[in-house]
Design a protein around this motif. Sequence first.
Motif, short mmCIF file in Angstrom:
data_model
loop_
_atom_site.label_atom_id
_atom_site.label_comp_id
_atom_site.label_asym_id
_atom_site.label_seq_id
_atom_site.Cartn_x
_atom_site.Cartn_y
_atom_site.Cartn_z
N VAL A 99 31.75 57.40 36.76
CA VAL A 99 32.43 56.73 35.66
C VAL A 99 33.90 57.10 35.63
O VAL A 99 34.77 56.26 35.45
CB VAL A 99 31.74 57.08 34.32
N ARG A 100 34.21 58.39 35.84
CA ARG A 100 35.60 58.81 35.83
C ARG A 100 36.39 58.19 36.97
O ARG A 100 37.54 57.81 36.82
CB ARG A 100 35.68 60.35 35.89
N SER A 101 35.79 58.07 38.16
CA SER A 101 36.50 57.54 39.31
C SER A 101 36.82 56.07 39.15
O SER A 101 37.69 55.54 39.83
CB SER A 101 35.69 57.76 40.59
N ALA A 102 36.10 55.38 38.27
CA ALA A 102 36.31 53.95 38.08
C ALA A 102 37.37 53.66 37.03
O ALA A 102 37.60 52.50 36.71
CB ALA A 102 34.99 53.29 37.68
N SER A 103 38.03 54.67 36.50
CA SER A 103 38.99 54.44 35.43
C SER A 103 40.26 53.75 35.93
O SER A 103 40.93 53.07 35.17
CB SER A 103 39.35 55.77 34.75
N ASN A 104 40.59 53.92 37.21
CA ASN A 104 41.80 53.28 37.77
C ASN A 104 41.50 52.84 39.20
O ASN A 104 42.06 53.35 40.16
CB ASN A 104 42.97 54.27 37.74
N PRO A 105 40.61 51.84 39.37
CA PRO A 105 40.15 51.47 40.72
C PRO A 105 41.22 50.72 41.51
O PRO A 105 42.08 50.05 40.95
CB PRO A 105 38.95 50.57 40.44
N ALA A 106 41.13 50.85 42.85
CA ALA A 106 42.06 50.14 43.74
C ALA A 106 41.74 48.66 43.78
O ALA A 106 42.63 47.84 44.06
CB ALA A 106 42.00 50.74 45.14
N PHE A 107 40.49 48.29 43.55
CA PHE A 107 40.10 46.89 43.49
C PHE A 107 38.90 46.77 42.56
O PHE A 107 38.27 47.77 42.17
CB PHE A 107 39.75 46.35 44.89
N LEU A 108 38.60 45.54 42.19
CA LEU A 108 37.48 45.25 41.29
C LEU A 108 36.45 44.39 42.02
O LEU A 108 36.75 43.78 43.06
CB LEU A 108 37.99 44.51 40.05
N ILE A 109 35.25 44.33 41.45
CA ILE A 109 34.22 43.45 42.01
C ILE A 109 33.67 42.54 40.91
O ILE A 109 33.77 42.85 39.72
CB ILE A 109 33.06 44.24 42.65
N GLU A 110 33.13 41.42 41.34
CA GLU A 110 32.39 40.51 40.46
C GLU A 110 31.00 40.31 41.09
O GLU A 110 30.90 39.95 42.26
CB GLU A 110 33.06 39.15 40.37
N VAL A 111 29.96 40.55 40.31
CA VAL A 111 28.60 40.30 40.78
C VAL A 111 27.99 39.22 39.89
O VAL A 111 27.48 39.52 38.81
CB VAL A 111 27.74 41.58 40.75
N VAL A 126 45.41 43.31 40.50
CA VAL A 126 44.35 44.08 41.17
C VAL A 126 43.49 43.14 42.02
O VAL A 126 43.03 42.11 41.53
CB VAL A 126 43.47 44.81 40.12
N PRO A 127 43.25 43.47 43.31
CA PRO A 127 42.37 42.65 44.14
C PRO A 127 40.95 42.61 43.56
O PRO A 127 40.47 43.60 42.99
CB PRO A 127 42.38 43.36 45.49
N VAL A 128 40.31 41.45 43.70
CA VAL A 128 38.95 41.27 43.19
C VAL A 128 38.09 40.70 44.32
O VAL A 128 38.50 39.77 45.02
CB VAL A 128 38.91 40.32 41.98
N TYR A 129 36.88 41.27 44.48
CA TYR A 129 35.94 40.80 45.49
C TYR A 129 34.68 40.29 44.80
O TYR A 129 34.02 41.05 44.07
CB TYR A 129 35.63 41.92 46.48
N ARG A 130 34.39 39.01 45.03
CA ARG A 130 33.21 38.39 44.41
C ARG A 130 32.03 38.51 45.38
O ARG A 130 32.11 38.11 46.53
CB ARG A 130 33.49 36.93 44.08
N ILE A 131 30.92 39.04 44.87
CA ILE A 131 29.73 39.30 45.68
C ILE A 131 28.62 38.36 45.21
O ILE A 131 28.08 38.52 44.12
CB ILE A 131 29.30 40.78 45.54
N SER A 132 28.30 37.39 46.04
CA SER A 132 27.26 36.41 45.71
C SER A 132 26.02 36.70 46.55
O SER A 132 26.12 36.95 47.76
CB SER A 132 27.76 34.98 45.99
N VAL A 133 24.86 36.66 45.91
CA VAL A 133 23.60 37.01 46.58
C VAL A 133 22.57 35.90 46.34
O VAL A 133 22.34 35.51 45.19
CB VAL A 133 23.05 38.36 46.07
N ASN A 134 21.97 35.43 47.41
CA ASN A 134 20.90 34.44 47.35
C ASN A 134 19.67 35.04 48.02
O ASN A 134 19.63 35.18 49.25
CB ASN A 134 21.33 33.15 48.06
N VAL A 135 18.68 35.43 47.21
CA VAL A 135 17.45 36.01 47.75
C VAL A 135 16.54 34.87 48.19
O VAL A 135 16.12 34.05 47.38
CB VAL A 135 16.74 36.90 46.69
N GLN A 136 16.24 34.83 49.47
CA GLN A 136 15.41 33.76 50.01
C GLN A 136 13.93 34.13 50.07
O GLN A 136 13.06 33.25 50.02
CB GLN A 136 15.92 33.36 51.40
#
Length: 233
Positions: free
Chosen positions: A49-61, A126-136
Amino acid sequence: MTLARVPRTMRAAVRTLPALLLAAALAACSSPPSHFYTLSAGDASPDAVRSASNPAFLIEVPPVDVPPQVAKSQLVVQTGPTQVQVLEQERWASLPGDEIRRALSSSLTQQLGTIDVYGSPYPERVPVYRISVNVQRFESWPGSRTLIDAVWSVRAVRTQAVLTCRSVVSEPVSGSYDAIADGHRRAVQQISTEIGAAVRNLAAVPTRGAAVTCPGSTTGPAAAPASASATKG
């Protein structure tokens, strides 16, 4: 005044009514209890939790797609190649797609020291990476194995560079339903590790003219370079 005579059959029914009500109540109390399972491994550690206070990038799930036949609260187990059984008393704490999304989000934020900003505003810089998942495939074979077959992608929101990969994870399990939930939990954790490696690789390349391949344990084409056109998703 003349009192109407109550038929004998009616008097007998009135006398037996309390017993019938008691029997019904006891039957309701003795019905099998439901058991609930989750794929989440638990709360994030304080260090994560502490390491996420100032992240180099973000994610979207975003929400995770799962096959319609398992998109229900009840556990669905395989009893044969073409047969399944829906277990009314064995249930997921939330729908499987929600369970997978929550577990992936929790694992990835801890691995990468970042924040899942899906559905929330975030800073432009801040860079953002979107992570899309399709469970087949999401299969549960009691006393044998669990299996998750998922196609997933990591997209750089700003540059539209995208990496698409496939993970197929099978975990051995015993015959208990706890073991089935734990097998799926381990599979989701492995997939999250592979996705985390892909995010790191995509974040590490130059912003233009570079390609990234899927992690060694997965299959898929190289990522489209940031300078290439990409289909929006």
